[in-house]
Enzyme design. Structure first.
Site, PDB file in Angstrom:
ATOM      1  CG  HIS A   1     -84.221 -38.949  26.421  1.00 54.37           C
ATOM      2  ND1 HIS A   1     -83.598 -38.266  25.390  1.00 54.37           N
ATOM      3  CD2 HIS A   1     -84.736 -40.074  25.852  1.00 54.37           C
ATOM      4  CE1 HIS A   1     -83.728 -38.958  24.267  1.00 54.37           C
ATOM      5  NE2 HIS A   1     -84.413 -40.062  24.518  1.00 54.37           N
ATOM      6  CD  GLU A   2     -86.420 -43.027  27.842  1.00 52.73           C
ATOM      7  OE1 GLU A   2     -87.464 -43.202  27.193  1.00 52.73           O
ATOM      8  OE2 GLU A   2     -85.279 -43.124  27.336  1.00 52.73           O
TER       9      GLU A   2
END
Ligand code: ZN
Length: 490
Positions: free
Chosen positions: A255-256
């Protein structure tokens, strides 16, 4: 020197200083010594004061007046600087500093109230935050809708009414899918076992590399709540480790990486200009979500991940790649937004959106918030909230004055749905690469169509140009029904 040159040179330094301030924040959440909190507060306060002075410098107004931008990039830069300047000028310094002071206090009060499960300790403070946010919104709205003025900070151009219409169109299909999935005869197995931190972090690095994260312009550290920070040549990610749940670490990382790839992928010509960052929270979230969900939780990539995890952890309690794919995407009832699966996540957002809109308009009094939350949760999720820490007290956002922020998470999902449809059509063999642990063709397409533009186009424009369709929840809902219909044998 022309007014435009002066304006952009001045802005360049402001951008550089604000990037330094952001790195101080990164440091505080990752490697700062525990005893340095007071010193850091003063350092950050000093930076904020310098930045505030620069952002409200009266020369900006004069330069804006005289500037005559000729290229699309310069025109857009001027537009964005003018927008920020108008915003900071409309909110009186007294109100801005009161808000900063109160919200930093309120965050601590919220954390204590959550730990003690005592909403009554937090609600009076929330009420004060709300009063200041309404005042701020009134300054910004110029007679228009208060909630729209706040939303505009995070998703420029979007209105509360547009979001409400989008959500109304999504809710029935999401609720129906949720009920079908939870009631299905076929239920995926949970992953169980102990998964050592070092091995998880090694795998997380492998996953970040698979998604094209450029380690020469980034790094990964541990943080309590994963986030990404910075841009261009220095865009960092953080992750966290729960030794009983490796998916937490791996999928937070992916996600990051999505957020960070966006910042790494922006055209370097836009560095130190207002075009040199993600254009909105929703577009930012579309990148993190398409990496994490549409690519990362797809059958192709999870097949590759299954082999890597079985090797790294000396076997798993899940024995084949199809079962593993179902395990990764397992839907279970739960109270917590940040732990929600793809089917239920947007329902958590809709609840918060409706409540915060009513709080800002005054239709809902903060004294009735707990009751309103619990009634709505029961209605949408069919479950009675067992305690406030699992209900109204679970998120930090309102305590720090983030009203109008929540919908951008769901908008990100909607945008990711639109982008994924176009990506799959443009790169039909993407799954072949993902099955080998290589998301490069996906990253390349996103970089070309979304990421490199940075702030050049407004949010809706960049999504619509890239996806070739008007923004709509249909692609996301079709994708979810097809994916979870397959996993659950619906
Ligand atoms: Zn995110």
């Amino acid at each position: 020197m022309s007014a435009l040159t002066d304006l952009l040179a001045f802005q360049r330094q402001t951008e550089a200083l604000s990037s330094v301030a952001e790195r101080l924040g990164w440091d505080q959440e990752t490697v700062m010594p525990r005893g340095a909190a007071d010193q850091r507060a003063e350092e950050m306060g000093a930076m904020e004061e310098v930045l505030h002075e620069r952002r409200t410098d009266p020369r900006i107004g004069e330069w804006l007046e005289a500037a005559d931008p000729q290229t699309p990039a310069d025109r857009r830069a001027v537009q964005l600087i003018a927008r920020d300047f108008a915003r900071t000028s409309r909110v009186p310094a007294r109100l801005a500093s009161e808000l900063a002071r109160l919200t930093s206090l309120a965050q601590g009060i919220w954390a204590e109230a959550r730990a003690k499960d005592a909403p009554e300790d937090f609600l009076p403070t929330l009420d004060q935050v709300l009063m200041l946010k309404r005042e701020e919104a009134a300054c910004l709205a110029d007679g228009g809708d208060l909630y729209d003025a706040l939303l505009d900070d995070y998703e420029p151009g979007m209105t509360g009414a547009q979001v409400a219409a989008l959500f109304d169109a999504m809710r029935p299909r999401l609720v129906a899918l949720r009920e079908d999935v939870l009631g299905a005869a076929r239920q995926p197995q949970a992953l169980s076992g102990h998964f050592p931190q070092e091995t998880q972090l090694r795998l997380a690095r492998t996953c970040a590399t698979a998604f094209g994260y450029d380690w020469t312009r980034g790094r990964m550290d541990l943080a309590v709540h994963p986030f990404s920070s910075g841009r261009w040549q220095d865009s960092r990610i953080t992750t966290r480790v729960v030794e009983t749940d490796p998916f937490n670490c791996l999928y937070s990382t992916i996600h990051e990486v999505g957020h960070s790839s966006y910042e790494q992928g922006i055209d370097p010509d836009y560095a130190f200009t207002p075009l040199g960052r993600g254009v909105s929270m929703g577009v930012h979230e579309s990148q993190s979500r398409i990496y994490e969900n549409q690519m990362g939780r797809g059958r192709a990539f999870t097949g590759w991940l299954f082999t890597r995890m079985a090797e790294a952890f000396d076997g798993l309690n899940i024995t084949d790649a199809d079962a593993f794919y179902a395990t990764v995407n397992r839907v279970t009832p739960g109270y917590i937004r940040t732990e929600a699966d793809e089917v239920q996540y947007n329902l958590h957002i809709m609840l918060r959106f409706d409540l915060e809109r009513d709080l800002i308009s005054g239709r809902l009094d903060s004294r009735d918030l707990v009751e309103a939350w619990n009634v709505r949760f029961l209605k949408d999720f069919g479950v009675v909230v067992d305690r406030p820490a699992n209900g109204v007290l679970q998120d930090v956002h309102w305590s720090v004055g983030l009203f109008g922020y929540f919908p951008t998470y769901a908008l990100g999902n909607v945008y990711a749905g639109c982008l994924n449809q176009a990506l799959r059509a443009a790169v039909p063999d993407l799954d072949t690469a993902l099955a080998q642990g290589d998301a490069t063709p996906g990253t390349e397409w996103l970089r070309e169509n979304v990421q490199r533009h940075g702030g050049l186009m407004p949010p809706a424009e960049v999504i619509e140009a890239a996806s070739g369709v008007k923004i709509s929840p249909e692609p996301l809902l079709d994708y979810l029904e097809q994916k979870f219909g397959g996993i659950y044998g619906l």
